[in-house]
Scaffold this motif. Structure first.
Motif, PDB file in Angstrom:
ATOM      1  N   SER A   1       0.947  -1.508  -0.072  1.00  0.00           N
ATOM      2  CA  SER A   1      -0.152  -0.294   0.249  1.00  0.00           C
ATOM      3  C   SER A   1       0.828   1.193  -0.142  1.00  0.00           C
ATOM      4  CB  SER A   1      -1.027   0.184   1.201  1.00  0.00           C
ATOM      5  OG  SER A   1      -1.678  -0.826   1.227  1.00  0.00           O
ATOM      6  N   TYR A   2       1.694   1.198   0.895  1.00  0.00           N
ATOM      7  CA  TYR A   2       2.382   2.193   1.101  1.00  0.00           C
ATOM      8  C   TYR A   2       4.612   2.289   0.892  1.00  0.00           C
ATOM      9  CZ  TYR A   2      -1.579   3.639   3.760  1.00  0.00           C
ATOM     10  OH  TYR A   2      -3.092   3.882   3.601  1.00  0.00           O
ATOM     11  N   GLY A   3       4.325   1.218  -0.331  1.00  0.00           N
ATOM     12  CA  GLY A   3       6.092   1.163  -0.447  1.00  0.00           C
ATOM     13  C   GLY A   3       6.769   2.449  -1.331  1.00  0.00           C
ATOM     14  N   ASP A   4       5.720   2.804  -2.595  1.00  0.00           N
ATOM     15  CA  ASP A   4       5.945   3.491  -2.983  1.00  0.00           C
ATOM     16  C   ASP A   4       6.632   4.978  -1.848  1.00  0.00           C
ATOM     17  OD1 ASP A   4       3.157   4.343  -2.148  1.00  0.00           O
ATOM     18  OD2 ASP A   4       3.162   5.029  -3.770  1.00  0.00           O
ATOM     19  N   LEU A   5       5.570   5.506  -0.931  1.00  0.00           N
ATOM     20  CA  LEU A   5       6.091   7.237   0.134  1.00  0.00           C
ATOM     21  C   LEU A   5       8.258   6.418   0.582  1.00  0.00           C
ATOM     22  CD1 LEU A   5       2.397   7.593   1.641  1.00  0.00           C
ATOM     23  CD2 LEU A   5       3.583   8.132  -0.802  1.00  0.00           C
ATOM     24  N   MET A   6       8.123   4.906   0.765  1.00  0.00           N
ATOM     25  CA  MET A   6       9.300   4.297   1.692  1.00  0.00           C
ATOM     26  C   MET A   6      10.517   5.129   0.555  1.00  0.00           C
ATOM     27  SD  MET A   6       7.598   1.828   3.894  1.00  0.00           S
ATOM     28  CE  MET A   6       6.152   1.769   4.680  1.00  0.00           C
ATOM     29  N   ALA A   7      10.393   5.106  -0.821  1.00  0.00           N
ATOM     30  CA  ALA A   7      11.233   5.157  -1.403  1.00  0.00           C
ATOM     31  C   ALA A   7      11.542   6.045  -1.131  1.00  0.00           C
ATOM     32  CB  ALA A   7      11.074   4.629  -2.655  1.00  0.00           C
ATOM     33  N   ILE A   8      13.596   5.966  -1.127  1.00  0.00           N
ATOM     34  CA  ILE A   8      14.048   6.687  -1.125  1.00  0.00           C
ATOM     35  C   ILE A   8      14.726   7.662  -2.665  1.00  0.00           C
ATOM     36  CG2 ILE A   8      16.962   7.993  -0.169  1.00  0.00           C
ATOM     37  CD1 ILE A   8      16.854   5.316   1.527  1.00  0.00           C
TER      38      ILE A   8
END
Length: 54
Positions: free
Chosen positions: A47-54
């Protein structure tokens, strides 16, 4: 072929042995918590993996 008949009484006995034995209950709870954490982390990353990318 092997005759594998699973009766409701056999399932009740397995359920009773897993729920009412303290050592087995503790192990089952550890497994359930680990599986819940694993599934929760997968859902979080999907769900939120793209927000955790650097």
């Amino acid at each position: 072929m092997a005759d594998s008949v699973i009766s409701p009484d056999m399932l009740k006995a397995i359920w009773h042995s897993q729920m009412h034995d303290e050592e087995k209950w503790a192990l089952n709870m550890k497994l359930l918590r680990a599986a819940g954490l694993f599934v929760g982390s997968i859902l979080l990353m999907r769900s939120y993996g793209d927000l955790m990318a650097i």
